[in-house]
Motif scaffolding. Structure first.
Motif, PDB file in Angstrom:
ATOM      1  N   CYS A 192      50.835  32.842  49.034  1.00  8.63           N
ATOM      2  CA  CYS A 192      49.914  32.789  47.902  1.00  8.63           C
ATOM      3  C   CYS A 192      49.307  31.405  47.749  1.00  8.63           C
ATOM      4  CB  CYS A 192      50.645  33.144  46.611  1.00  8.63           C
ATOM      5  SG  CYS A 192      51.337  34.798  46.587  1.00  8.63           S
ATOM      6  N   ALA A 193      48.002  31.367  47.526  1.00  6.26           N
ATOM      7  CA  ALA A 193      47.241  30.130  47.306  1.00  6.26           C
ATOM      8  C   ALA A 193      47.197  29.236  48.534  1.00  6.26           C
ATOM      9  CB  ALA A 193      47.801  29.349  46.114  1.00  6.26           C
ATOM     10  N   ARG A 194      47.664  29.715  49.662  1.00  2.71           N
ATOM     11  CA  ARG A 194      47.581  28.929  50.898  1.00  2.71           C
ATOM     12  C   ARG A 194      46.275  29.287  51.599  1.00  2.71           C
ATOM     13  NH1 ARG A 194      52.642  26.910  53.239  1.00  2.71           N
ATOM     14  NH2 ARG A 194      54.214  26.921  51.595  1.00  2.71           N
ATOM     15  N   GLY A 195      45.218  28.600  51.224  1.00  4.37           N
ATOM     16  CA  GLY A 195      43.909  28.867  51.815  1.00  4.37           C
ATOM     17  C   GLY A 195      43.169  30.018  51.187  1.00  4.37           C
ATOM     18  N   LYS A 196      43.674  30.536  50.073  1.00  2.70           N
ATOM     19  CA  LYS A 196      43.009  31.674  49.425  1.00  2.70           C
ATOM     20  C   LYS A 196      43.388  31.723  47.956  1.00  2.70           C
ATOM     21  CE  LYS A 196      46.736  34.955  50.413  1.00  2.70           C
ATOM     22  NZ  LYS A 196      47.557  34.042  51.213  1.00  2.70           N
ATOM     23  N   VAL A 197      42.506  32.322  47.167  1.00 10.85           N
ATOM     24  CA  VAL A 197      42.809  32.720  45.800  1.00 10.85           C
ATOM     25  C   VAL A 197      42.056  34.016  45.537  1.00 10.85           C
ATOM     26  CG1 VAL A 197      43.260  30.426  44.848  1.00 10.85           C
ATOM     27  CG2 VAL A 197      40.917  31.327  44.852  1.00 10.85           C
ATOM     28  N   ALA A 198      42.378  34.655  44.438  1.00 11.48           N
ATOM     29  CA  ALA A 198      41.675  35.873  44.032  1.00 11.48           C
ATOM     30  C   ALA A 198      41.091  35.664  42.644  1.00 11.48           C
ATOM     31  CB  ALA A 198      42.637  37.061  44.027  1.00 11.48           C
ATOM     32  N   VAL A 199      39.924  36.288  42.421  1.00 14.39           N
ATOM     33  CA  VAL A 199      39.269  36.221  41.117  1.00 14.39           C
ATOM     34  C   VAL A 199      39.133  37.643  40.592  1.00 14.39           C
ATOM     35  CG1 VAL A 199      37.253  35.457  39.818  1.00 14.39           C
ATOM     36  CG2 VAL A 199      37.986  34.170  41.838  1.00 14.39           C
ATOM     37  N   SER A 200      39.535  37.859  39.351  1.00 17.77           N
ATOM     38  CA  SER A 200      39.570  39.198  38.766  1.00 17.77           C
ATOM     39  C   SER A 200      38.251  39.533  38.086  1.00 17.77           C
ATOM     40  CB  SER A 200      40.700  39.273  37.735  1.00 17.77           C
ATOM     41  OG  SER A 200      40.264  38.755  36.479  1.00 17.77           O
ATOM     42  N   PRO A 201      38.038  40.811  37.714  1.00 20.96           N
ATOM     43  CA  PRO A 201      36.833  41.193  36.974  1.00 20.96           C
ATOM     44  C   PRO A 201      36.702  40.494  35.623  1.00 20.96           C
ATOM     45  CG  PRO A 201      37.881  43.137  37.906  1.00 20.96           C
ATOM     46  CD  PRO A 201      38.836  42.002  38.083  1.00 20.96           C
ATOM     47  N   MET A 202      37.797  39.964  35.119  1.00 18.88           N
ATOM     48  CA  MET A 202      37.748  39.217  33.867  1.00 18.88           C
ATOM     49  C   MET A 202      37.560  37.726  34.091  1.00 18.88           C
ATOM     50  SD  MET A 202      37.862  41.589  31.682  1.00 18.88           S
ATOM     51  CE  MET A 202      37.978  40.583  30.209  1.00 18.88           C
ATOM     52  N   GLU A 204      39.758  35.817  35.719  1.00 10.52           N
ATOM     53  CA  GLU A 204      41.044  35.157  35.955  1.00 10.52           C
ATOM     54  C   GLU A 204      41.206  34.811  37.435  1.00 10.52           C
ATOM     55  OE1 GLU A 204      44.552  36.499  33.159  1.00 10.52           O
ATOM     56  OE2 GLU A 204      43.590  38.254  34.040  1.00 10.52           O
ATOM     57  N   VAL A 205      41.859  33.701  37.688  1.00 10.28           N
ATOM     58  CA  VAL A 205      42.147  33.294  39.059  1.00 10.28           C
ATOM     59  C   VAL A 205      43.636  33.473  39.306  1.00 10.28           C
ATOM     60  CG1 VAL A 205      42.084  31.411  40.735  1.00 10.28           C
ATOM     61  CG2 VAL A 205      40.245  31.636  39.038  1.00 10.28           C
ATOM     62  N   TRP A 206      43.939  34.191  40.396  1.00 11.25           N
ATOM     63  CA  TRP A 206      45.332  34.422  40.803  1.00 11.25           C
ATOM     64  C   TRP A 206      45.570  33.786  42.162  1.00 11.25           C
ATOM     65  CZ3 TRP A 206      43.497  40.030  40.354  1.00 11.25           C
ATOM     66  CH2 TRP A 206      43.452  40.453  39.026  1.00 11.25           C
ATOM     67  N   PRO A 207      46.804  33.409  42.478  1.00  8.44           N
ATOM     68  CA  PRO A 207      47.088  32.876  43.819  1.00  8.44           C
ATOM     69  C   PRO A 207      46.781  33.879  44.934  1.00  8.44           C
ATOM     70  CG  PRO A 207      48.848  32.297  42.299  1.00  8.44           C
ATOM     71  CD  PRO A 207      47.966  33.278  41.585  1.00  8.44           C
ATOM     72  N   CYS A 208      46.890  35.183  44.647  1.00  9.91           N
ATOM     73  CA  CYS A 208      46.469  36.229  45.576  1.00  9.91           C
ATOM     74  C   CYS A 208      46.342  37.521  44.775  1.00  9.91           C
ATOM     75  CB  CYS A 208      47.450  36.394  46.751  1.00  9.91           C
ATOM     76  SG  CYS A 208      48.961  37.294  46.346  1.00  9.91           S
ATOM     77  N   ASP A 222      35.953  27.561  33.274  1.00 13.06           N
ATOM     78  CA  ASP A 222      35.988  26.330  34.069  1.00 13.06           C
ATOM     79  C   ASP A 222      35.413  26.603  35.450  1.00 13.06           C
ATOM     80  OD1 ASP A 222      37.594  24.546  32.209  1.00 13.06           O
ATOM     81  OD2 ASP A 222      39.013  26.193  32.474  1.00 13.06           O
ATOM     82  N   THR A 223      35.032  25.556  36.145  1.00 16.48           N
ATOM     83  CA  THR A 223      34.575  25.735  37.519  1.00 16.48           C
ATOM     84  C   THR A 223      35.758  26.110  38.402  1.00 16.48           C
ATOM     85  OG1 THR A 223      34.938  23.444  38.209  1.00 16.48           O
ATOM     86  CG2 THR A 223      32.810  23.972  37.171  1.00 16.48           C
ATOM     87  N   VAL A 227      39.703  24.795  38.242  1.00 10.58           N
ATOM     88  CA  VAL A 227      40.858  25.702  38.182  1.00 10.58           C
ATOM     89  C   VAL A 227      41.843  25.373  39.294  1.00 10.58           C
ATOM     90  CG1 VAL A 227      41.611  28.094  38.446  1.00 10.58           C
ATOM     91  CG2 VAL A 227      39.611  27.576  37.047  1.00 10.58           C
ATOM     92  N   LEU A 228      41.326  25.195  40.502  1.00  9.50           N
ATOM     93  CA  LEU A 228      42.205  24.952  41.644  1.00  9.50           C
ATOM     94  C   LEU A 228      42.908  23.602  41.541  1.00  9.50           C
ATOM     95  CD1 LEU A 228      40.075  26.351  44.606  1.00  9.50           C
ATOM     96  CD2 LEU A 228      41.719  27.522  43.128  1.00  9.50           C
ATOM     97  N   ALA A 229      42.265  22.649  40.876  1.00  7.53           N
ATOM     98  CA  ALA A 229      42.867  21.319  40.734  1.00  7.53           C
ATOM     99  C   ALA A 229      43.669  21.183  39.448  1.00  7.53           C
ATOM    100  CB  ALA A 229      41.778  20.249  40.769  1.00  7.53           C
ATOM    101  N   GLY A 230      43.734  22.249  38.666  1.00 11.96           N
ATOM    102  CA  GLY A 230      44.374  22.174  37.358  1.00 11.96           C
ATOM    103  C   GLY A 230      45.888  22.225  37.400  1.00 11.96           C
ATOM    104  N   ARG A 231      46.476  21.883  36.286  1.00 10.37           N
ATOM    105  CA  ARG A 231      47.936  21.855  36.170  1.00 10.37           C
ATOM    106  C   ARG A 231      48.569  23.231  36.351  1.00 10.37           C
ATOM    107  NH1 ARG A 231      51.337  19.233  31.083  1.00 10.37           N
ATOM    108  NH2 ARG A 231      53.446  19.786  31.847  1.00 10.37           N
ATOM    109  N   PRO A 232      48.014  24.309  35.755  1.00 12.47           N
ATOM    110  CA  PRO A 232      48.633  25.626  35.958  1.00 12.47           C
ATOM    111  C   PRO A 232      48.711  26.016  37.435  1.00 12.47           C
ATOM    112  CG  PRO A 232      47.111  25.709  34.114  1.00 12.47           C
ATOM    113  CD  PRO A 232      46.895  24.386  34.777  1.00 12.47           C
ATOM    114  N   MET A 233      47.671  25.705  38.196  1.00 11.67           N
ATOM    115  CA  MET A 233      47.692  26.019  39.622  1.00 11.67           C
ATOM    116  C   MET A 233      48.786  25.223  40.325  1.00 11.67           C
ATOM    117  SD  MET A 233      46.369  27.844  41.990  1.00 11.67           S
ATOM    118  CE  MET A 233      45.640  27.967  43.619  1.00 11.67           C
TER     119      MET A 233
END
Length: 287
Positions: A192-202, A204-208, A222-223, A227-233
């Protein structure tokens, strides 16, 4: 990019819990276009459009065109139940490839899983059409239930002329596949999140696509870069790394390597130096 939760089918194992009553969520076509533009700036090399059934989203042709203009490769993960003549022309563009799921060579068994009458015949016919049109296609034969004729399905796909990757994948305990149980990291491959992420219809960004309970931000607020550089990620990636410490699958493992099924996502394929392929690096549909 999970464009929609709408689908003609209500597959018993659907990780997205999609169906006829699903929606396109809060993301507009303009939102998706902006995410594509942002992804280009981050060096993304491929975008995969999924659902639900992505061909039911009216913005799909334009979003594919936008990605191709940027020089990004495109994969559409579709159930191939219905493809209009105009959509076949979209799929036939250079830089576009397809992925689909298949279950068995028997119509009744297939349709008991998809819960869509006639879905086996239509998907089978459209697989043959993709082959005839020389559109790159990879297929995941998803092993869902006892007694399922998965090997016969793989034989049938070969007889149809599928020359892309075909492999057997297992049921994931996410969405309807969870059977009411709470999903957890045991359903993930560790990439998960190794070279990929997923974006939902809402947005939301998920690791996969399978780690749907691990939202790390929202591209409507957010851009993608933020998101990818953020603390939650960072915290989510670190937590997953701890959970999978000592048991991460190798980049070219059958679950997430050059032979990975559609469920594993194309980003699992390494594209740099590596043991797979004639020149190093695992490439889509490498034979």
């Amino acid at each position: 990019m999970e464009l929609t939760g709408t689908c003609q089918l209500t597959c018993t194992h659907c990780y997205a819990d999609s169906g006829p009553f699903g929606t396109n969520g809060a993301m507009t076509v303009e939102d998706w276009a902006r995410v594509i533009d942002q992804a280009v700036g981050l060096g993304v090399g491929m975008v995969q459009f999924i659902g639900g059934e992505p061909t039911l989203h009216p913005g799909l042709p334009g979003l594919i065109a936008r990605a191709l203009r940027h020089g990004i490769r495109v994969e559409v993960f579709t159930n191939l139940v219905h493809v209009s003549p105009s959509m076949w022309e979209v799929f036939a563009q250079p830089g576009v490839q397809l992925a689909t799921s298949y279950y068995t060579d028997q119509a009744d068994q297939h349709e008991a899983i998809t819960r869509g009458r006639g879905s086996h015949g239509r998907t089978r016919a459209n697989i043959a059409t993709a082959v005839r049109r020389s559109i790159p296609l990879r297929v995941g034969v998803i092993d869902v239930r006892d007694g399922q004729r998965v090997e016969q399905a793989r034989t049938e796909l070969a007889a149809l002329g599928v020359r892309g990757e075909v492999r057997i994948d297992h049921l994931r305990g996410v969405g309807r596949g969870a059977g009411g149980r709470r999903p957890d990291a045991d359903q993930l491959c560790g990439q998960c999140a190794r070279g990929k992420v997923a974006v939902s219809p809402m947005g939301e960004v998920w690791p996969c696509v399978f780690s749907r309970w691990l939202s790390v931000g929202n591209v409507r607020q957010d851009t993608l870069a933020d998101v990818l550089a953020g603390r939650p990620m960072a915290e989510t990636v670190a937590s997953l790394a701890r959970q999978f410490a000592g048991r991460l699958r190798a980049a070219c493992d059958p679950q997430c390597g050059p032979n990975c099924g559609p469920a594993c996502h194309p980003s699992c394929w390494p594209t740099g130096a590596g043991p797979c392929g004639p020149n190093g690096g695992c490439q889509p549909n490498y034979d």
